[in-house]
Enzyme design. Structure first.
Site, PDB file in Angstrom:
ATOM      1  N   GLY A  75      97.339  39.569  52.326  1.00  0.00           N
ATOM      2  CA  GLY A  75      96.693  39.558  50.971  1.00  0.00           C
ATOM      3  C   GLY A  75      96.614  40.765  50.004  1.00  0.00           C
ATOM      4  O   GLY A  75      97.391  41.566  50.475  1.00  0.00           O
ATOM      5  N   THR A  89      96.868  34.195  51.799  1.00  0.00           N
ATOM      6  CA  THR A  89      95.241  33.953  52.314  1.00  0.00           C
ATOM      7  C   THR A  89      94.610  32.777  51.558  1.00  0.00           C
ATOM      8  O   THR A  89      95.226  32.403  50.467  1.00  0.00           O
ATOM      9  CB  THR A  89      94.662  35.153  51.115  1.00  0.00           C
ATOM     10  OG1 THR A  89      93.174  34.918  51.223  1.00  0.00           O
ATOM     11  CG2 THR A  89      95.178  35.138  49.736  1.00  0.00           C
ATOM     12  N   ASP A 106      92.323  32.627  50.048  1.00  0.00           N
ATOM     13  CA  ASP A 106      91.421  32.649  48.882  1.00  0.00           C
ATOM     14  C   ASP A 106      92.059  32.801  47.597  1.00  0.00           C
ATOM     15  O   ASP A 106      91.375  32.825  46.428  1.00  0.00           O
ATOM     16  CB  ASP A 106      90.873  34.207  49.083  1.00  0.00           C
ATOM     17  CG  ASP A 106      89.883  34.466  50.281  1.00  0.00           C
ATOM     18  OD1 ASP A 106      89.526  33.696  50.951  1.00  0.00           O
ATOM     19  OD2 ASP A 106      89.665  35.970  50.210  1.00  0.00           O
TER      20      ASP A 106
HETATM   21  N1  ADP Z   1      99.189  46.164  58.030  1.00  0.00           N
HETATM   22  C1  ADP Z   1      98.058  46.420  58.342  1.00  0.00           C
HETATM   23  N2  ADP Z   1      97.800  46.570  59.688  1.00  0.00           N
HETATM   24  C2  ADP Z   1      96.451  46.821  60.184  1.00  0.00           C
HETATM   25  N3  ADP Z   1      95.566  46.618  59.362  1.00  0.00           N
HETATM   26  C3  ADP Z   1      95.540  46.392  57.977  1.00  0.00           C
HETATM   27  C4  ADP Z   1      96.784  46.246  57.345  1.00  0.00           C
HETATM   28  N4  ADP Z   1      96.677  45.778  56.281  1.00  0.00           N
HETATM   29  C5  ADP Z   1      95.399  45.687  55.994  1.00  0.00           C
HETATM   30  N5  ADP Z   1      94.761  46.234  57.143  1.00  0.00           N
HETATM   31  C6  ADP Z   1      93.272  46.081  57.070  1.00  0.00           C
HETATM   32  O1  ADP Z   1      92.884  44.785  56.785  1.00  0.00           O
HETATM   33  C7  ADP Z   1      92.129  44.798  55.801  1.00  0.00           C
HETATM   34  C8  ADP Z   1      92.552  43.911  54.572  1.00  0.00           C
HETATM   35  O2  ADP Z   1      91.990  42.727  55.281  1.00  0.00           O
HETATM   36  P1  ADP Z   1      91.807  41.596  54.254  1.00  0.00           P
HETATM   37  O3  ADP Z   1      91.197  41.985  53.137  1.00  0.00           O
HETATM   38  O4  ADP Z   1      91.029  40.571  54.908  1.00  0.00           O
HETATM   39  O5  ADP Z   1      93.088  41.021  54.093  1.00  0.00           O
HETATM   40  P2  ADP Z   1      93.983  40.619  53.137  1.00  0.00           P
HETATM   41  O6  ADP Z   1      93.221  40.514  51.583  1.00  0.00           O
HETATM   42  O7  ADP Z   1      95.356  41.221  53.048  1.00  0.00           O
HETATM   43  O8  ADP Z   1      94.058  38.938  53.469  1.00  0.00           O
HETATM   44  C9  ADP Z   1      92.191  46.167  54.978  1.00  0.00           C
HETATM   45  O9  ADP Z   1      91.286  46.719  54.416  1.00  0.00           O
HETATM   46  C10 ADP Z   1      92.823  46.934  56.071  1.00  0.00           C
HETATM   47  O10 ADP Z   1      91.445  47.601  56.481  1.00  0.00           O
HETATM   48  O1  FBP Z   2      87.615  36.547  59.415  1.00  0.00           O
HETATM   49  P1  FBP Z   2      86.532  37.453  58.789  1.00  0.00           P
HETATM   50  O2  FBP Z   2      86.840  38.696  59.147  1.00  0.00           O
HETATM   51  O3  FBP Z   2      85.367  37.043  59.360  1.00  0.00           O
HETATM   52  O4  FBP Z   2      86.608  37.427  57.254  1.00  0.00           O
HETATM   53  C1  FBP Z   2      86.109  36.217  56.253  1.00  0.00           C
HETATM   54  C2  FBP Z   2      86.820  36.462  55.154  1.00  0.00           C
HETATM   55  O5  FBP Z   2      88.238  36.154  55.352  1.00  0.00           O
HETATM   56  C3  FBP Z   2      88.445  35.332  54.372  1.00  0.00           C
HETATM   57  O6  FBP Z   2      88.615  33.921  55.086  1.00  0.00           O
HETATM   58  C4  FBP Z   2      89.849  35.227  54.096  1.00  0.00           C
HETATM   59  O7  FBP Z   2      90.395  36.739  53.213  1.00  0.00           O
HETATM   60  P2  FBP Z   2      91.573  37.470  53.404  1.00  0.00           P
HETATM   61  O8  FBP Z   2      92.747  36.619  53.311  1.00  0.00           O
HETATM   62  O9  FBP Z   2      91.411  38.342  52.474  1.00  0.00           O
HETATM   63  O10 FBP Z   2      91.357  37.979  54.952  1.00  0.00           O
HETATM   64  C5  FBP Z   2      87.518  35.200  53.332  1.00  0.00           C
HETATM   65  O11 FBP Z   2      87.386  33.858  52.661  1.00  0.00           O
HETATM   66  C6  FBP Z   2      86.309  35.295  54.143  1.00  0.00           C
HETATM   67  O12 FBP Z   2      85.300  36.165  53.300  1.00  0.00           O
HETATM   68 MG    MG Z   3      91.981  39.373  50.608  1.00  0.00          MG
END
Ligand code: ADP
Ligand code: FBP
Ligand code: MG
Length: 362
Positions: A116, A139, A141
């Site tokens: 994401g 994602t 979201d």
């Molecule tokens: N390829 C990766 N390998 C390991 N950790 C990662 C990677 N890409 C992102 N991350 C970690 O995961 C976080 C992103 O998580 P999150 O915001 O939940 O995911 P996303 O928005 O990509 O769905 C980043 O801030 C970083 O800490």
């Molecule tokens: O699984 P975790 O670490 O509790 O994170 C919860 C968060 O991840 C989500 O489910 C998905 O967000 P990402 O796709 O950015 O990881 C958000 O809606 C929520 O705030």
């Molecule tokens: Mg995200």
């Protein structure tokens, strides 16, 4: 044979396995590429010994109907700020150069990262440092810029809608106000879609800070008319006009995002104090991330997987396939990470909700 490394990163969502299967099938059909998967995002590359598995059509057979990711994932292993311990001290170190050189030493010609907004900011950084990388949007979201849909979003909306549908008869039976808190971080996509689908009276999204007086007026007029219940859907990232989001810092090492949750309880307390109504709160939480992907997400996963492999074949690195106006097309990772995608205030979802008399807390 060329070698392709595949990984999933960030929070899991329904449809990830469908992308993995589509990439593997497209590569086998092409005949010139072998596909491998790094487990737990880049941790599979950075760990010693590394944890990388060969992905064949036998391994991925039938996985497109399963939620989660067979490769596992992390949302706290940012390679540019990786948690480590040096001389007994907890520190964060930039391991991106080590990561890129290890990927190259292992003989990989290209990487596909299914992630994401958070993940693709990392992808863009790695691309700028010389990694041949292509992204895939995922994602629940739906907050990745440049695409109308990310994998997992439509299934999460189905799940949230079904949950709210189930809450209505019990709210009706007890003459209660039900407040359902849904995920989505700072974007109200899940909230507004499920609120419209489930016919909520009130939908509170991060994009529109809410006025408690507007909600009180809506509930008062509804209960005055003799309706015996009310249905409020609220985003985890929603906030009152006078106040902030409800969040806390995670104590998990390397977890960068604020942990959202609790705004529904805060709102429920305010309603209870102000109005003589019975209020119940349901926080849907990770239920929204689980379950089997719906048909929409399976098709999107297949199309994104195939397109991502095409980009790899053409050497078009630093790009990501997106779904825009009914078409799958590539945009640069730079563009996809240039902004955070919230609901524009002029979006038809917002105007339609208002036109039907839904209270958006204004
Ligand atoms: N390829 C990766 N390998 C390991 N950790 C990662 C990677 N890409 C992102 N991350 C970690 O995961 C976080 C992103 O998580 P999150 O915001 O939940 O995911 P996303 O928005 O990509 O769905 C980043 O801030 C970083 O800490
Ligand atoms: O699984 P975790 O670490 O509790 O994170 C919860 C968060 O991840 C989500 O489910 C998905 O967000 P990402 O796709 O950015 O990881 C958000 O809606 C929520 O705030
Ligand atoms: Mg995200």
């Amino acid at each position: 044979m060329k070698k392709l490394l595949l990984l999933t990163s960030g929070g899991d969502c329904p449809g990830l396995n469908g992308v993995i299967r589509a990439v593997v099938k497209a590569a086998e059909h092409d005949g010139n590429w072998q596909v491998y998967g790094s487990r737990r995002a880049y941790c599979g590359v950075l760990e010693k010994p590394n944890d990388i598995i060969h992905l064949t059509s036998e391994v991925v057979a039938g996985i497109h109907v399963r939620g989660g990711t067979i490769l596992e994932t992390v949302n706290k292993g940012n390679p540019t700020a990786f948690p480590a311990e040096i001389a007994g001290e907890q520190v964060f170190i930039d391991r991106s150069d080590e990561l890129i050189s290890t990927i190259k030493q292992l003989g990989f010609d290209a990487v596909i990262n299914i992630g994401g907004d958070g993940s693709h900011r990392v992808s863009q950084h790695l691309f700028e440092h010389g990694l041949n990388i292509v992204g895939v949007p995922k994602t629940i979201d739906n907050d990745l810029y440049g695409t109308d849909y990310t994998i997992g979003f439509q299934t999460a909306v189905d799940t949230a809608t079904e949950a709210i549908d189930r809450l209505i008869p019990t709210a009706q039976s007890h003459n209660r106000v039900i407040v359902t808190e849904v995920m989505g971080r700072d974007a109200g996509w899940i909230c507004l879609h499920s609120a419209i689908a489930a016919g909520a009276e009130v939908a509170l999204i991060p994009e529109i800070p809410y006025d408690i007086e507007a909600i009180k007026a809506k509930l008062t007029s509804r209960f005055d008319k003799g309706h015996g219940f009310a249905n409020i859907v609220i985003s985890e990232g929603a906030k009152p006009i006078a106040g902030g989001i409800v969040s806390k810092q995670s104590n998990e090492r390397g977890y960068e995002n604020p942990v959202l949750g609790g705004i529904a309880e805060q709102l429920a307390s305010q309603i209870r104090v102000a109005l003589d109504l019975d209020v119940r709160v349901t926080v849907l939480g990770h239920i929204q991330r689980g379950g089997t992907p719906n048909a929409f997400d399976r098709v999107l996963a297949a199309e994104f997987g195939v397109q991502a492999f095409e980009l790899v074949k053409q050497g078009q690195f630093g790009f990501i396939p997106v779904s825009k106006d009914g078409e799958i097309k590539p945009i640069s990772l730079k563009e996809a990470t240039s902004e955070y995608r919230v609901i524009p205030l002029e979006h038809s979802l917002i105007t339609s909700a208002r036109a039907m008399g839904m209270c958006l807390g204004e």
